[in-house]
Scaffold this motif. Structure first.
Motif, PDB file in Angstrom:
ATOM      1  N   UNK A  59       0.834  -1.208   0.000  1.00 27.76           N
ATOM      2  CA  UNK A  59       0.000   0.000   0.000  1.00 27.76           C
ATOM      3  C   UNK A  59       0.871   1.262   0.000  1.00 27.76           C
ATOM      4  N   UNK A  60       1.967   1.245   0.796  1.00 26.67           N
ATOM      5  CA  UNK A  60       2.881   2.393   0.826  1.00 26.67           C
ATOM      6  C   UNK A  60       3.564   2.593  -0.519  1.00 26.67           C
ATOM      7  N   UNK A  61       3.941   1.464  -1.148  1.00 27.33           N
ATOM      8  CA  UNK A  61       4.590   1.550  -2.459  1.00 27.33           C
ATOM      9  C   UNK A  61       3.638   2.129  -3.500  1.00 27.33           C
ATOM     10  N   UNK A  62       2.393   1.700  -3.472  1.00 24.08           N
ATOM     11  CA  UNK A  62       1.401   2.233  -4.407  1.00 24.08           C
ATOM     12  C   UNK A  62       1.205   3.725  -4.165  1.00 24.08           C
ATOM     13  N   UNK A  63       1.163   4.098  -2.868  1.00 24.14           N
ATOM     14  CA  UNK A  63       0.982   5.515  -2.541  1.00 24.14           C
ATOM     15  C   UNK A  63       2.169   6.341  -3.037  1.00 24.14           C
ATOM     16  N   UNK A  64       3.397   5.802  -2.843  1.00 24.15           N
ATOM     17  CA  UNK A  64       4.587   6.514  -3.315  1.00 24.15           C
ATOM     18  C   UNK A  64       4.588   6.644  -4.830  1.00 24.15           C
ATOM     19  N   UNK A  65       4.266   5.550  -5.517  1.00 21.86           N
ATOM     20  CA  UNK A  65       4.233   5.591  -6.981  1.00 21.86           C
ATOM     21  C   UNK A  65       3.158   6.558  -7.478  1.00 21.86           C
ATOM     22  N   UNK A  66       2.033   6.542  -6.800  1.00 20.84           N
ATOM     23  CA  UNK A  66       0.962   7.470  -7.187  1.00 20.84           C
ATOM     24  C   UNK A  66       1.414   8.917  -7.020  1.00 20.84           C
ATOM     25  N   UNK A  67       2.123   9.188  -5.899  1.00 20.61           N
ATOM     26  CA  UNK A  67       2.639  10.532  -5.664  1.00 20.61           C
ATOM     27  C   UNK A  67       3.629  10.931  -6.751  1.00 20.61           C
ATOM     28  N   UNK A  68       4.504   9.973  -7.112  1.00 28.35           N
ATOM     29  CA  UNK A  68       5.463  10.252  -8.180  1.00 28.35           C
ATOM     30  C   UNK A  68       4.756  10.547  -9.500  1.00 28.35           C
ATOM     31  N   UNK A  69       3.719   9.789  -9.797  1.00 25.42           N
ATOM     32  CA  UNK A  69       2.963  10.023 -11.020  1.00 25.42           C
ATOM     33  C   UNK A  69       2.303  11.395 -11.005  1.00 25.42           C
ATOM     34  N   UNK A  70       1.747  11.774  -9.842  1.00 26.55           N
ATOM     35  CA  UNK A  70       1.132  13.098  -9.724  1.00 26.55           C
ATOM     36  C   UNK A  70       2.176  14.202  -9.923  1.00 26.55           C
ATOM     37  N   UNK A  71       3.357  14.019  -9.318  1.00 29.43           N
ATOM     38  CA  UNK A  71       4.418  15.014  -9.459  1.00 29.43           C
ATOM     39  C   UNK A  71       4.900  15.097 -10.904  1.00 29.43           C
ATOM     40  N   UNK A  72       5.037  13.933 -11.550  1.00 28.23           N
ATOM     41  CA  UNK A  72       5.449  13.919 -12.953  1.00 28.23           C
ATOM     42  C   UNK A  72       4.418  14.609 -13.831  1.00 28.23           C
ATOM     43  N   UNK A  73       3.143  14.375 -13.508  1.00 31.08           N
ATOM     44  CA  UNK A  73       2.072  15.012 -14.278  1.00 31.08           C
ATOM     45  C   UNK A  73       2.113  16.524 -14.102  1.00 31.08           C
ATOM     46  N   UNK A  74       2.320  16.964 -12.833  1.00 30.95           N
ATOM     47  CA  UNK A  74       2.411  18.402 -12.588  1.00 30.95           C
ATOM     48  C   UNK A  74       3.615  18.995 -13.302  1.00 30.95           C
TER      49      UNK A  74
END
Length: 511
Positions: A59-74
């Motif tokens: 769950x933490x890994x998914x959350x981290x990856x999701x955060x990275x994806x959001x940052x990359x999108x921004x």
């Protein structure tokens, strides 16, 4: 075996069902008996703990990856709206900001857009290289940002063009900010090996209801070109009448393209005189444009248009080809000998193109003119501020055997160091250095000093702008060898050159 009525069996079954449903925090109570059934229960609890740990890590890994994806999108969104060199907004972001300002400022006033174009940036880029050009652009961006208000949006539209959106601002207030920007850009810019100045031209357009962002940007662009026409470091406010000027300029450019490809251009030739004998030692080729409706147009009007439109190299090739072919005809007609030369002005843009060397080689081969009879003139600024490619091109041209002459010598860059190291044959001294001859008692000493400087570098000088007999006589007495100017002859058509040659032989060119 376990007793069928042992309650722990039902507890074990229920616990397994809860784990299977995803309740990984569920645990089964262990009895004090500590028998085999308790061992199974304890094993099930350990498995549940392992599953819970694995799930939490996942769950933490998914959350981290999701955060990275959001940052990359921004970051991608930011990159899509940002100029990568200066960090300013780009054209898309500017148009969006202008549209937003129009929508929100309807009640409190209309937005203003300022469009800015650097003066003579192309020559900086061509002569100093793109790395220096990028440094100039980042410095300019920083200064513009420092001169505007916090609410203003600054963008780089591309090249050396910048824009500023000012929400709910009157034209007078925007003009004050614009003048602050111009003042900031007039300050010198320090590069690693030199200091340069880079002014700008500003156009201002006030948003009107119903006007699209593209319309406002176009109007600011029209106003900016009006500023350029008035001189450097100017600000011009858009007026509807400027649209007519733009259409006329656009039409003039179309006509110039046609003239270069057709027969609308012509060359006039101004003699260069050997002062001791009055003999015409050569001519300078000067382009003229015979417009079908406007008549004769001088180069001061159409050369800047050709430079802005990227037409200057094509125009220069036409001049080169026409002038060398004309020299070939004069030689064939026995009007001139092998010591007679034709001087041809070339631009800094020509030096940035390796094709230019091949163009010169091709014209010489095609006409069989002796290379030393062709002298290429470059402005002092273009040679002094040249980069490695410029120096390579100059070396390549010298390798062909053509002459190289510095034009406008004495207009601000003159130094012994570059005269000694550059592959040039002569300098053409600017007319401003002889204006006082005959009226200013100190002027002959200045002319003598310049002549001594030039000769100390192993060169000779041509003195341009001679307009009186007194100037010609004083130059001759000071030991100057060559000169040109209206005193000897204005630029004339090629058909008039034979008469001038005959007259110079008979009279010593004293008309």
């Amino acid at each position: 075996m376990f007793a069928d009525d042992d309650p722990r069996l039902s507890q074990l079954l229920e616990g397994i069902v809860r784990l299977a449903s995803g309740d990984l925090q569920s645990r089964i109570e262990v009895s004090p008996a500590r028998d085999e059934l308790d061992a199974i229960i304890m094993g099930t609890n350990l498995l549940a703990e392992d599953l819970q740990i694995i799930y939490e890590e996942l769950e933490q890994r998914v959350e981290d990856r999701t955060q990275l994806l959001h940052e990359a999108h921004r970051e991608m969104q930011k990159m899509a709206m940002q100029d990568p060199l200066t960090g300013l907004a780009n054209r898309s972001a500017l148009l969006a900001a202008l549209k937003s300002a129009q929508d929100h400022d309807a009640a409190g006033g209309q937005p203003v857009i300022l469009l800015l174009d650097l003066d003579a940036f192309k020559s900086i880029n061509d002569s100093l290289g793109h790395a220096a050009g990028d440094q100039v652009l980042t410095t300019v961006a920083r200064r513009i940002r420092g001169a505007v208000r916090n609410t203003d949006v600054v963008a780089r539209l591309g090249g050396d063009e910048f824009a500023i959106v000012m929400p709910a601002t009157g034209a007078d207030q925007a003009a004050v900010v614009g003048q602050r920007v111009l003042a900031a850009l007039k300050e010198p810019i320090e590069l690693p090996d030199r200091t340069i100045r880079c002014g700008a031209s500003l156009g201002l357009s006030v948003g009107e209801p119903g006007r699209s962002p593209d319309d406002l940007l176009m109007e600011a662009d029209v106003a900016m070109y009006a500023s350029k026409a008035e001189g450097q470091n100017r600000l011009h406010v858009f007026e509807p009448g400027l649209l007519l000027v733009r259409r006329l300029r656009s039409q003039l450019l179309d006509d110039l393209r046609a003239a270069v490809k057709g027969d609308g251009l012509m060359l006039h030739y101004q003699p260069v005189i050997e002062l001791d004998t009055g003999r015409i030692e050569g001519v300078e080729a000067l382009v003229r444009w015979q417009h079908p409706t406007r008549g004769l147009i001088m180069p001061d009007e159409f050369i800047p248009i050709a430079e802005d439109a990227g037409l200057i190299s094509e125009l220069g090739l036409w001049v080169l080809t026409t002038a060398v072919h004309q020299l070939r005809r004069w030689v064939d007609d026995a009007l001139v000998d092998s010591s007679f030369s034709v001087r041809i002005n070339i631009s800094a843009t020509d030096l940035q193109s390796l094709q230019f060397i091949e163009d010169v080689r091709g014209v010489l081969r095609e006409t069989a003119v002796r290379p030393e009879q062709v002298v290429l003139e470059l402005t002092e600024a273009a040679i002094v501020r040249g980069n490695e490619l410029d120096r390579y091109s100059l070396g390549g041209l010298r390798g062909l055997g053509v002459g190289i002459e510095i034009d406008d010598f004495g207009t601000g860059y003159s130094s012994i160091s570059y005269l000694r190291r550059l592959p040039v044959d002569r300098v053409k001294v600017d007319r401003s250095l002889i204006e006082g001859l005959g009226t200013d008692p100190s002027q002959p000493a200045l002319v003598a000093a310049v002549l001594q400087l030039v000769r100390a570098c192993g060169l000779e000088a041509v003195w341009e702008g001679v307009e009186t007999e007194v100037q010609a006589e004083q130059l001759r007495n000071l030991g100057c060898l060559s000169a040109q100017g209206y005193y000897f002859s204005k630029p004339v058509s090629p058909e008039q050159i034979p008469d001038l040659l005959a007259r110079s032989s008979a009279e010593g060119m004293r008309t």
